[in-house]
Design a protein around this motif. Structure first.
Motif, short mmCIF file in Angstrom:
data_model
loop_
_atom_site.label_atom_id
_atom_site.label_comp_id
_atom_site.label_asym_id
_atom_site.label_seq_id
_atom_site.Cartn_x
_atom_site.Cartn_y
_atom_site.Cartn_z
N ASP A 158 -82.89 -109.22 90.56
CA ASP A 158 -81.74 -110.08 90.78
C ASP A 158 -82.22 -111.72 89.68
O ASP A 158 -83.54 -112.06 89.81
CB ASP A 158 -82.05 -111.52 91.72
CG ASP A 158 -80.90 -110.71 93.20
OD1 ASP A 158 -80.62 -109.40 93.16
OD2 ASP A 158 -81.94 -110.69 94.02
N HIS A 159 -81.15 -111.95 88.17
CA HIS A 159 -81.24 -112.94 87.48
C HIS A 159 -80.71 -113.67 87.21
O HIS A 159 -79.00 -113.43 87.79
CB HIS A 159 -81.77 -111.74 85.93
CG HIS A 159 -82.20 -110.74 86.33
ND1 HIS A 159 -83.60 -111.05 86.04
CD2 HIS A 159 -82.58 -109.59 86.64
CE1 HIS A 159 -84.39 -109.49 86.22
NE2 HIS A 159 -83.35 -109.18 86.75
N THR A 160 -80.63 -114.78 87.16
CA THR A 160 -79.27 -115.62 87.33
C THR A 160 -78.91 -116.61 85.77
O THR A 160 -77.91 -116.52 86.51
CB THR A 160 -79.94 -116.79 86.96
OG1 THR A 160 -81.32 -117.34 86.22
CG2 THR A 160 -80.46 -117.26 88.88
N GLY A 161 -79.12 -115.42 84.51
CA GLY A 161 -79.25 -115.84 83.45
C GLY A 161 -78.44 -114.05 83.00
O GLY A 161 -78.61 -113.05 83.68
#
Length: 214
Positions: A158-161
């Motif tokens: 999971d990555h926000t960017g």
């Protein structure tokens, strides 16, 4: 003719659409990517017909099978035109979203490479990363041109960017190809985080650290 026979007739018809497009729009080196892909895809969709429990499911699956064959035919026509016709600069063409895309550049006035970006089977993945390959084909009209292929590892966490993408130093050094890799991921709906793009001086830093700088 019962339903099973009609479904098989549809499957044969879908394959005929694909084969007719392959005969009409010959793509040389790209065929080794496209021909196995469409046959596997049609086979998978055809197998779903056996599991239909309702008329709506049957309608959905038959529509998907027919649409896939038609879309494949249109894709081949677009790629053929991208390479052989004078027209605006072609975009990345989506074979399947988040799975495979191709950019075939015009060869009318100048020989230019064709790029193929595709995710490999899940069996090629490693924990935390999906395995892709990025192939650069110098002469797409030559079916014997296997191109230059680079392994690309894409984080599955999971990555926000942007999604971290790891490639070899060899590919990073091919700046034009590296840029096309970024464009290919964006076309597939994936926002990549490519270190050498976000830190363009990293090669100079590496050379200095190795004692090769000025």
């Amino acid at each position: 003719m019962d339903l099973a026979d009609r479904c098989q007739a549809l499957a044969r018809g879908a394959l005929l659409v694909a084969e007719s497009a392959e005969d009409a729009y010959w793509l040389g080196a790209l065929d080794r990517f496209l021909e196995p892909w469409i046959r596997d895809r049609l086979h998978s969709l055809n197998s779903l017909l056996d599991s239909c429990d309702t008329r709506r499911e049957l309608a959905e699956h038959t529509r998907a099978l027919a649409r896939t064959a038609a879309t494949y035919s249109e894709l081949r026509e677009e790629l053929f035109s991208d390479i052989h016709h004078t027209r605006p600069e072609p975009p990345w063409r989506i074979v399947r979203q988040r799975t495979m895309a191709i950019r075939a550049q015009s060869a009318v006035l100048l020989g230019q490479p064709t790029f193929v970006l595709r995710r490999l089977d899940a069996g090629s993945d490693i924990p935390g990363a999906a395995t892709w390959d990025f192939t650069v084909i110098a002469n797409p009209s030559d079916s014997a041109d296997e191109g230059t292929t680079f392994v690309v590892m894409v984080s599955t966490g999971d990555h926000t960017g942007g999604v971290p993408v790891q490639v070899s130093e060899e590919l990073e050094n091919e700046r034009a190809w590296y840029q096309q890799l970024e464009y290919g991921f964006h076309a597939l709906g994936i926002t990549p985080f490519l270190t050498a793009i976000h830190d363009p001086d990293r090669h100079r830093k590496r050379a200095t650290d190795d004692g090769c700088g000025d």
